[in-house]
Design a protein around this motif. Structure first.
Motif, PDB file in Angstrom:
ATOM      1  N   SER A 202       0.829  -1.204   0.000  1.00  0.00           N
ATOM      2  CA  SER A 202       0.000   0.000   0.000  1.00  0.00           C
ATOM      3  C   SER A 202       0.864   1.255   0.000  1.00  0.00           C
ATOM      4  O   SER A 202       0.611   2.213  -0.756  1.00  0.00           O
ATOM      5  CB  SER A 202      -0.915  -0.002   1.223  1.00  0.00           C
ATOM      6  OG  SER A 202      -1.663   1.194   1.299  1.00  0.00           O
ATOM      7  N   ASP A 206       1.842   4.028  -3.283  1.00  0.00           N
ATOM      8  CA  ASP A 206       1.660   5.474  -3.252  1.00  0.00           C
ATOM      9  C   ASP A 206       2.871   6.217  -3.818  1.00  0.00           C
ATOM     10  O   ASP A 206       2.731   7.278  -4.436  1.00  0.00           O
ATOM     11  CB  ASP A 206       1.403   5.936  -1.810  1.00  0.00           C
ATOM     12  CG  ASP A 206       0.060   5.431  -1.284  1.00  0.00           C
ATOM     13  OD1 ASP A 206      -0.785   5.038  -2.112  1.00  0.00           O
ATOM     14  OD2 ASP A 206      -0.115   5.401  -0.056  1.00  0.00           O
ATOM     15  N   LYS A 207       4.066   5.671  -3.623  1.00  0.00           N
ATOM     16  CA  LYS A 207       5.284   6.343  -4.066  1.00  0.00           C
ATOM     17  C   LYS A 207       5.760   5.850  -5.430  1.00  0.00           C
ATOM     18  O   LYS A 207       6.331   6.606  -6.218  1.00  0.00           O
ATOM     19  CB  LYS A 207       6.392   6.134  -3.028  1.00  0.00           C
ATOM     20  CG  LYS A 207       7.601   7.028  -3.262  1.00  0.00           C
ATOM     21  CD  LYS A 207       8.517   7.062  -2.043  1.00  0.00           C
ATOM     22  CE  LYS A 207       9.659   8.045  -2.266  1.00  0.00           C
ATOM     23  NZ  LYS A 207      10.568   8.112  -1.093  1.00  0.00           N
TER      24      LYS A 207
END
Length: 368
Positions: A202, A206-207
């Motif tokens: 997760s 995001d990155k």
């Protein structure tokens, strides 16, 4: 030397794969090598070498007389010297030895929850060990446990090994972007700690939204699997994390991935880490079992503490960002794997142990 491997199933677990590996390896060197599955067949059936003598007992209960006499007939017909019994199959080996006193039993301990062995009690195994002529432990903790708990003093530590031959040329179709895949090979059991992997996925998503996670291993359709599926939905990972179940040709998947992880709470000596090394993958794994004996330095992989989310994420992020480091680590682990955990290396130690031990009075081996 006439040896038969005994295993309860041919599903894709570590003990099962080692039974097949030993049978195949011995078949390359000797005129006879056997493999017997007692209760269940499975995907590994297709990985048994054609030179191996194979039998399926179809055992339906703990004491199954029909299966027992089928086993006895096979042992007599093939003049078996040694039953090499893996994990829980020792029970069948002991029962048939009561009818064939001359056959020798080796018990191979693949126990994977070896972090606290003081809680491991097994009365039937302890009684059965009276009949063992030798014990193989896949890590030193299990070797020490066997010496203190079982009635057999001829104990050797032999790490797992991998077969270098490829059993299937069929290419798996993986999701995700080429060059940006992270793989985990582990059956869906709580001790493998896939929950840590999903939490990390997760944050990595995001990155690094182009990177994806690919999970291979048997799905037992239980509450643990339900929890993992719930987490995928809760964390919106449907386009980031992919489950494939157990497959015949995991090597094809490894060839298509770029980073390998193993976030387990506990392990013995996981074949997955050796496979990662065989396919030159950089590895992030937890410091459990014998993993730190395979990955002994930062040049060979990244070892993190068990269930440490921040270390796990940081290690994966470093490998994502540094392609050259990934290549270097993968090559170093490959060299270590081929040197210390190859079929040839471990089989040589195994045969020497058998031939040098007074517990095994064998017929003269006939090399091919």
């Amino acid at each position: 030397m006439r040896i038969v491997q005994l295993i309860d199933s041919l599903e894709t677990g570590g003990a099962e794969r080692m039974a097949v590996n030993y049978a195949n390896a011995l078949a390359k060197k000797y005129t006879f090598s056997g493999l017997i599955a007692t209760r269940k067949e499975g995907l590994l059936l297709g990985q048994i070498d054609e030179k191996v003598s194979y039998l399926f007992l179809k055992k339906k209960k703990s004491i199954d007389l029909k299966a027992l006499f089928k086993l006895r007939k096979y042992l007599k017909k093939n003049k078996i010297d040694i039953i090499h019994a893996h994990s829980s199959s020792f029970f069948s080996a002991v029962l048939v030895k009561l009818t064939l006193p001359g056959v020798k039993i080796i018990w191979h301990d693949h126990y994977g929850i070896s972090q606290d062995l003081t809680l491991r009690k097994n009365i039937s195994l302890k009684l059965g060990s009276f009949f063992f002529k030798g014990i193989i432990s896949v890590n030193t903790a299990l070797q020490n446990w066997a010496a203190s708990y079982l009635f057999c003093s001829n104990i050797i530590y032999l790490p797992n090994f991998i077969e270098q031959s490829v059993h299937s040329n069929e290419k798996l179709a993986l999701f995700g972007s080429e060059g940006k895949r992270i793989i985990c090979v582990a059956n869906l059991r709580p001790q493998k700690n896939h929950e840590l992997l999903l939490k990390a996925a997760s944050l990595i998503r995001d990155k690094f939204p182009d990177w994806s996670f690919h999970l291979f291993g048997k799905d037992f359709k239980d509450s643990y699997t339900e929890r993992l599926n719930e987490m995928v939905v809760e964390l919106k990972l449907q386009d980031t994390v992919f489950f494939y179940g157990a497959v015949k040709n995991v090597g094809s998947a490894l060839q298509q991935c770029d980073i390998a992880v193993l976030p387990s709470f506990s392990e013995g000596l996981p074949l997955a880490v050796l496979e990662y090394g065989l396919y030159k993958l950089p590895v992030v794994a937890t410091n459990v079992g014998e993993i730190s004996k395979v990955i002994t330095s930062e040049k060979e992989g990244k070892i993190i503490e068990s269930n440490n989310s921040s270390q796990f994420i940081e290690a994966i992020q470093i490998l994502i960002e540094q392609e050259e480091l990934r290549k270097e680590m993968g090559l170093n682990l490959n060299k270590k794997t081929l040197l210390d955990y190859s079929e040839e290396t471990i089989l040589k130690k195994y045969v020497f142990w058998l031939q040098s031990s007074p517990n095994f009075v064998l017929r003269k081996p006939i090399k091919k």
